[in-house]
Design a protein around this motif. Sequence first.
Motif, PDB file in Angstrom:
ATOM      1  N   GLU A  69       1.041  -1.719  -0.118  1.00  0.00           N
ATOM      2  CA  GLU A  69      -0.278   0.129  -0.271  1.00  0.00           C
ATOM      3  C   GLU A  69       1.274   0.763  -0.110  1.00  0.00           C
ATOM      4  OE1 GLU A  69      -2.188   2.135  -0.453  1.00  0.00           O
ATOM      5  OE2 GLU A  69      -3.539   1.053   0.221  1.00  0.00           O
ATOM      6  N   ASP A  70       1.109   2.111  -1.043  1.00  0.00           N
ATOM      7  CA  ASP A  70       1.528   3.877  -1.227  1.00  0.00           C
ATOM      8  C   ASP A  70       0.824   4.067  -0.503  1.00  0.00           C
ATOM      9  OD1 ASP A  70      -0.433   3.424  -3.212  1.00  0.00           O
ATOM     10  OD2 ASP A  70       0.532   4.544  -3.861  1.00  0.00           O
ATOM     11  N   ASP A 117      -3.053  -3.028  -2.747  1.00  0.00           N
ATOM     12  CA  ASP A 117      -3.077  -2.223  -3.302  1.00  0.00           C
ATOM     13  C   ASP A 117      -3.466  -2.255  -4.491  1.00  0.00           C
ATOM     14  OD1 ASP A 117      -4.652   0.693  -3.874  1.00  0.00           O
ATOM     15  OD2 ASP A 117      -2.361   1.300  -3.436  1.00  0.00           O
ATOM     16  N   GLY A 163      -3.894   0.677  -7.187  1.00  0.00           N
ATOM     17  CA  GLY A 163      -2.924   1.366  -7.132  1.00  0.00           C
ATOM     18  C   GLY A 163      -1.632   1.620  -6.460  1.00  0.00           C
ATOM     19  N   LYS A 201     -12.718   0.653  -1.672  1.00  0.00           N
ATOM     20  CA  LYS A 201     -12.117   2.075  -0.268  1.00  0.00           C
ATOM     21  C   LYS A 201     -13.167   2.631  -0.476  1.00  0.00           C
ATOM     22  CE  LYS A 201      -7.304   1.142  -0.989  1.00  0.00           C
ATOM     23  NZ  LYS A 201      -6.035   2.423  -1.559  1.00  0.00           N
TER      24      LYS A 201
END
Length: 219
Positions: free
Chosen positions: A8-9, A52, A54, A102
């Motif tokens: 997750e960024d 995630d 993206g 999300k």
Amino acid sequence: MPRILIAEDEARIAQFLEKGLRANGYTTLTVDDGHLAAALARDDDFDLLVLDLGLPNLDGLEVLAEIRRRGEQMPVVILTARDGVDTTVAGFETGADDYVVKPFRFEELLARIRVRLRTERGEEPTVLRAGRVTLDIRTRRASVEGRTVDLTAREYGLLETFMRNPDRVLSREQLLSLVWGYDFDPGSNVCEVYVRALRKKLGDDVIETVRGMGYRLPR
Ligand code: CA
């Protein structure tokens, strides 16, 4: 202690996940880059991957394709902001086990992670049945008397909630908090809209309206 790799960024979400998972007895490692995630996601090192979609350098679906190509079998729970059948289908074709849309409540993700870890050990039934409806929680496919029905992520979430609580009357507020989590507006009619969508896809009598109280899916 189960080991979870978090890819997750977004720092805020990553910290929220780490904190919650550690508090629930998991060991975590967080990475913010797709290449790194693909390199580290090995069955020998982790029991589950929270992914995630993206991510920089290699997006989530590419990470998933890469680790499945290599033969890693760990369950993968996708975090997606895109609530659409296309993304869902792409994720499952690439080998995802589950996904959370999300914004999500931590409990929702935790429940999914627990199911995946138990399913791997053969402790959790993977098919729910109530009335004429069958729901496979591994493939997230619903069927009514053998007819397969495509559901969006939220429709699936709502149906799973009903199927896990057969015969129970669920109020609008309960459904909003169970399915929509922190992001719902209490005055919203989103619940009615989705119940209508499910009835359209599954049959009018599948979900009953209990006047003044809520909805029920008969067993
Ligand atoms: Ca991201």
